[in-house]
Design a protein around this motif. Structure first.
Motif, PDB file in Angstrom:
ATOM      1  N   TYR A 118      35.844  32.294  47.229  1.00 31.26           N
ATOM      2  CA  TYR A 118      35.700  33.745  47.368  1.00 31.26           C
ATOM      3  C   TYR A 118      34.945  34.308  46.164  1.00 31.26           C
ATOM      4  O   TYR A 118      34.080  35.180  46.316  1.00 31.26           O
ATOM      5  CB  TYR A 118      37.078  34.403  47.465  1.00 31.26           C
ATOM      6  CG  TYR A 118      37.014  35.907  47.497  1.00 31.26           C
ATOM      7  CD1 TYR A 118      36.648  36.574  48.661  1.00 31.26           C
ATOM      8  CD2 TYR A 118      37.294  36.655  46.362  1.00 31.26           C
ATOM      9  CE1 TYR A 118      36.567  37.958  48.695  1.00 31.26           C
ATOM     10  CE2 TYR A 118      37.215  38.039  46.383  1.00 31.26           C
ATOM     11  CZ  TYR A 118      36.853  38.683  47.547  1.00 31.26           C
ATOM     12  OH  TYR A 118      36.764  40.047  47.574  1.00 31.26           O
ATOM     13  N   ALA A 119      35.253  33.814  44.975  1.00 29.52           N
ATOM     14  CA  ALA A 119      34.577  34.300  43.771  1.00 29.52           C
ATOM     15  C   ALA A 119      33.082  34.036  43.835  1.00 29.52           C
ATOM     16  O   ALA A 119      32.271  34.893  43.465  1.00 29.52           O
ATOM     17  CB  ALA A 119      35.177  33.630  42.530  1.00 29.52           C
ATOM     18  N   SER A 121      31.273  33.869  46.511  1.00 33.45           N
ATOM     19  CA  SER A 121      30.697  34.822  47.456  1.00 33.45           C
ATOM     20  C   SER A 121      30.487  36.179  46.783  1.00 33.45           C
ATOM     21  O   SER A 121      29.515  36.886  47.070  1.00 33.45           O
ATOM     22  CB  SER A 121      31.598  34.975  48.693  1.00 33.45           C
ATOM     23  OG  SER A 121      32.763  35.732  48.399  1.00 33.45           O
ATOM     24  N   GLN A 122      31.384  36.553  45.866  1.00 34.01           N
ATOM     25  CA  GLN A 122      31.239  37.812  45.141  1.00 34.01           C
ATOM     26  C   GLN A 122      30.100  37.743  44.125  1.00 34.01           C
ATOM     27  O   GLN A 122      29.423  38.737  43.863  1.00 34.01           O
ATOM     28  CB  GLN A 122      32.551  38.175  44.444  1.00 34.01           C
ATOM     29  CG  GLN A 122      33.696  38.472  45.390  1.00 34.01           C
ATOM     30  CD  GLN A 122      33.343  39.552  46.400  1.00 34.01           C
ATOM     31  OE1 GLN A 122      33.074  40.694  46.041  1.00 34.01           O
ATOM     32  NE2 GLN A 122      33.328  39.184  47.665  1.00 34.01           N
ATOM     33  N   ILE A 123      29.879  36.551  43.568  1.00 33.45           N
ATOM     34  CA  ILE A 123      28.760  36.371  42.636  1.00 33.45           C
ATOM     35  C   ILE A 123      27.438  36.535  43.381  1.00 33.45           C
ATOM     36  O   ILE A 123      26.503  37.183  42.906  1.00 33.45           O
ATOM     37  CB  ILE A 123      28.842  34.991  41.952  1.00 33.45           C
ATOM     38  CG1 ILE A 123      30.040  34.972  40.990  1.00 33.45           C
ATOM     39  CG2 ILE A 123      27.558  34.670  41.201  1.00 33.45           C
ATOM     40  CD1 ILE A 123      30.399  33.594  40.489  1.00 33.45           C
ATOM     41  N   ASN A 267      33.923  44.787  40.079  1.00 35.66           N
ATOM     42  CA  ASN A 267      34.017  43.638  40.967  1.00 35.66           C
ATOM     43  C   ASN A 267      33.843  42.329  40.194  1.00 35.66           C
ATOM     44  O   ASN A 267      34.549  41.350  40.436  1.00 35.66           O
ATOM     45  CB  ASN A 267      32.968  43.749  42.070  1.00 35.66           C
ATOM     46  CG  ASN A 267      33.158  42.704  43.150  1.00 35.66           C
ATOM     47  OD1 ASN A 267      34.253  42.511  43.665  1.00 35.66           O
ATOM     48  ND2 ASN A 267      32.098  42.008  43.482  1.00 35.66           N
ATOM     49  N   MET A 268      32.907  42.327  39.247  1.00 35.78           N
ATOM     50  CA  MET A 268      32.673  41.101  38.484  1.00 35.78           C
ATOM     51  C   MET A 268      33.828  40.804  37.531  1.00 35.78           C
ATOM     52  O   MET A 268      34.132  39.653  37.261  1.00 35.78           O
ATOM     53  CB  MET A 268      31.361  41.198  37.707  1.00 35.78           C
ATOM     54  CG  MET A 268      30.136  40.952  38.587  1.00 35.78           C
ATOM     55  SD  MET A 268      30.248  39.419  39.560  1.00 35.78           S
ATOM     56  CE  MET A 268      30.355  38.185  38.284  1.00 35.78           C
ATOM     57  N   HIS A 270      36.991  41.287  38.259  1.00 37.29           N
ATOM     58  CA  HIS A 270      37.987  40.616  39.098  1.00 37.29           C
ATOM     59  C   HIS A 270      37.500  39.230  39.537  1.00 37.29           C
ATOM     60  O   HIS A 270      38.314  38.322  39.740  1.00 37.29           O
ATOM     61  CB  HIS A 270      38.321  41.484  40.304  1.00 37.29           C
ATOM     62  CG  HIS A 270      39.192  42.654  39.968  1.00 37.29           C
ATOM     63  ND1 HIS A 270      40.466  42.500  39.451  1.00 37.29           N
ATOM     64  CD2 HIS A 270      38.978  43.992  40.043  1.00 37.29           C
ATOM     65  CE1 HIS A 270      40.995  43.694  39.228  1.00 37.29           C
ATOM     66  NE2 HIS A 270      40.122  44.609  39.573  1.00 37.29           N
ATOM     67  N   THR A 271      36.189  39.063  39.680  1.00 31.50           N
ATOM     68  CA  THR A 271      35.641  37.745  40.030  1.00 31.50           C
ATOM     69  C   THR A 271      35.897  36.744  38.906  1.00 31.50           C
ATOM     70  O   THR A 271      36.325  35.612  39.150  1.00 31.50           O
ATOM     71  CB  THR A 271      34.130  37.860  40.324  1.00 31.50           C
ATOM     72  OG1 THR A 271      33.934  38.699  41.461  1.00 31.50           O
ATOM     73  CG2 THR A 271      33.519  36.492  40.600  1.00 31.50           C
ATOM     74  N   LEU A 274      39.542  35.873  38.847  1.00 31.20           N
ATOM     75  CA  LEU A 274      39.885  34.954  39.929  1.00 31.20           C
ATOM     76  C   LEU A 274      39.477  33.521  39.577  1.00 31.20           C
ATOM     77  O   LEU A 274      40.226  32.565  39.829  1.00 31.20           O
ATOM     78  CB  LEU A 274      39.195  35.410  41.214  1.00 31.20           C
ATOM     79  CG  LEU A 274      39.800  34.981  42.551  1.00 31.20           C
ATOM     80  CD1 LEU A 274      41.220  35.487  42.692  1.00 31.20           C
ATOM     81  CD2 LEU A 274      38.941  35.512  43.704  1.00 31.20           C
ATOM     82  N   LEU A 275      38.316  33.368  38.981  1.00 28.63           N
ATOM     83  CA  LEU A 275      37.871  32.038  38.558  1.00 28.63           C
ATOM     84  C   LEU A 275      38.778  31.480  37.470  1.00 28.63           C
ATOM     85  O   LEU A 275      39.107  30.287  37.467  1.00 28.63           O
ATOM     86  CB  LEU A 275      36.419  32.102  38.066  1.00 28.63           C
ATOM     87  CG  LEU A 275      35.353  32.329  39.146  1.00 28.63           C
ATOM     88  CD1 LEU A 275      33.998  32.608  38.511  1.00 28.63           C
ATOM     89  CD2 LEU A 275      35.253  31.120  40.080  1.00 28.63           C
ATOM     90  N   ALA A 314      30.533  33.105  34.551  1.00 32.23           N
ATOM     91  CA  ALA A 314      30.978  32.673  35.875  1.00 32.23           C
ATOM     92  C   ALA A 314      30.551  31.234  36.149  1.00 32.23           C
ATOM     93  O   ALA A 314      31.346  30.424  36.646  1.00 32.23           O
ATOM     94  CB  ALA A 314      30.408  33.603  36.933  1.00 32.23           C
TER      95      ALA A 314
END
Length: 353
Positions: A118-119, A121-123, A267-268, A270-271, A274-275, A314
C-alpha cells in the motif's frame, strides 16, 4: 443498526482511539478517530440481518462485527492489525474475550504486501502529484492540429504556424495517405472550395485527421506529419489532470502549495510511518503503533523535507523491508484454522451469556 444501537444494547466488545492520536502524531488540529468491534444480537447473526460494519457519516468512527474483524486480521489488513495493537492509553473499552485475539496469531509475511504494498502505491501517487504540480496542463484543450507538422527544407514547422505564415485555413485542405509510412500525408489546398476537400479535421474534438478524395492531376502543396501517439498521450494526461483538479482537497492542496515541496506532505508522512511499521514487524515479529520519531515525521508533514529526500527515505525503507522479509521467521500467512477456532470460541461464549 446504528452506533447508538450498539452502545444502548451493550454490543461493543472493543473500542479505541486510532489514527494520529494513537500513533503519537496528533497536533492541535487533529481529529479524533474511533475504531471498534461489536457482535450482533443472536437473532441477527443467525438470521438474515448480518451487518459486517457500521460507521458514522464522516467515517471517523467505525465498528466491525467480530467475524469481519477476524477475517481482516487474517488478511493482515494494516488498519485492523493496528487496532489489535492499540496502546493501552488509547483503549476506551475492552471485553475480556478480546484477549483471545493476539498479535502473534495473525502477524505474517503477508504484511509485506499489505503494509509496504500500500505504501508503494502511495509513493507512485505522490510521484504523480509531483508531476501534476510541476507540469500543469492548460484548461484550453489542444486538438489534433497541434500535433501536425509541415515538412520544410530539412526540418518541420508546426501546422498552425504554417497556416498563419501562408494565409491558409485547415478547412480548405485535403489529405491523402502516403503508403508505407506512419502519420505521413500529402496536403492539397483548394482555395476555391469547389473540390469538396474534407479539411484536416472535421471538428475540434476529432481524434484523427480526415482524408479526402483528390483528383489525380492535383499537385501537393506540402507534406504533413501527424503524431497521433503524442496526441493520445496528451488526451490521457489532460483528462487525468483536470479530474485531479476537480477532486482535490483544496485546503490540503494549498498547504502543499505553500510549503512548495510538490508532494502531499501529510500523505507521505503516513506512508513513511507505514513503511517503518512494516520494517519493525519483520525485525521484531511485533507491531508497534506509537512512533519513536514523532519530530521527524511531523517535519515531513510540515513540508520541511525536499521531494527527493523523502523519496530517498522511502526507497531506503523498502530496500530494508525486502531484506528483513527474506530473513524473517514469521509464517507466510496466519493459521486460518487456528484463528477461526478462536473466533468460534468467542462467539460461543458470547451467545451463551
Amino acid at each position: 443498526m446504528t452506533i447508538q444501537t450498539l452502545k444502548t444494547n451493550h454490543l461493543i466488545l472493543f473500542e479505541a482511539i486510532s489514527g494520529s492520536r494513537a500513533f503519537g502524531l496528533a497536533t492541535e488540529n487533529s481529529d479524533t478517530d474511533i475504531r471498534g468491534v461489536y457482535y450482533l444480537p443472536k437473532e441477527d447473526f443467525f438470521g438474515l440481518n448480518y451487518i459486517p460494519q457500521i460507521s458514522n457519516e464522516t467515517n471517523d468512527i467505525t465498528y466491525y462485527e467480530i467475524g469481519r474483524f477476524v477475517e481482516l486480521l487474517q488478511k493482515n489488513n494494516p488498519n485492523i492489525l493496528e487496532m489489535l495493537a492499540s496502546p493501552e492509553d488509547c483503549i476506551l473499552h475492552k471485553d475480556p474475550l478480546m484477549d483471545l485475539l493476539r498479535q502473534e496469531d495473525f502477524l505474517s509475511k503477508l504484511c509485506k504486501d499489505t503494509f509496504a504494498g500500500y505504501a508503494v502505491s502511495q509513493i507512485k501517487k505522490a510521484k504523480g502529484l509531483n508531476k501534476k504540480i510541476l507540469n500543469p496542463i492548460e484548461k484550453e484543450r489542444k486538438s489534433v492540429l497541434d500535433f501536425c507538422y509541415i515538412l520544410e527544407d530539412q526540418g518541420s514547422v508546426p501546422l498552425k504556424k504554417w497556416f498563419s505564415g501562408n494565409g491558409k485555413v485547415q478547412e480548405k485542405c485535403g489529405l491523402v495517405n502516403i503508403g508505407n509510412t506512419k502519420g505521413m500525408h500529402a496536403l492539397f489546398y483548394d482555395e476555391s472550395g469547389v473540390l469538396g476537400y474534407k479539411g484536416i479535421i472535421q471538428h475540434e474534438e476529432a481524434n484523427q485527421v480526415s482524408v479526402s478524395s483528390v483528383p489525380k492531376d492535383e499537385k501537393p502543396t506540402a507534406y504533413l506529419s501527424c503524431n497521433l501517439d503524442a496526441y493520445s498521450t496528451y488526451c490521457k494526461d489532460y483528462k487525468e489532470y483536470w479530474k485531479w483538479v476537480s477532486e482535490r482537497n483544496e485546503d490540503r492542496y494549498n498547504v502543499n502549495k505553500e510549503h512548495g515541496q510538490n508532494y502531499d506532505s501529510k500523505n507521505m508522512m503516513h506512508t513513511i510511518r507505514l513503511l517503518q511499521s512494516c520494517e519493525h514487524i519483520f525485525k521484531t515479529n511485533s507491531l508497534q503503533i506509537r512512533v519513536d520519531n514523532r519530530e521527524e515525521l511531523l517535519d515531513i508533514k510540515a513540508g520541511n523535507w525536499s521531494y527527493e529526500k523523502v523519496m530517498q527515505k522511502a526507497e531506503d525503507l523498502i530496500e530494508s523491508i525486502e531484506h528483513e522479509h527474506s530473513v524473517s521467521t514469521l509464517p507466510a500467512s496466519p493459521d486460518i484454522k487456528k484463528t477461526e477456532k478462536i473466533l468460534i470460541e468467542i462467539r460461543e461464549k458470547l451467545y451463551c451469556r
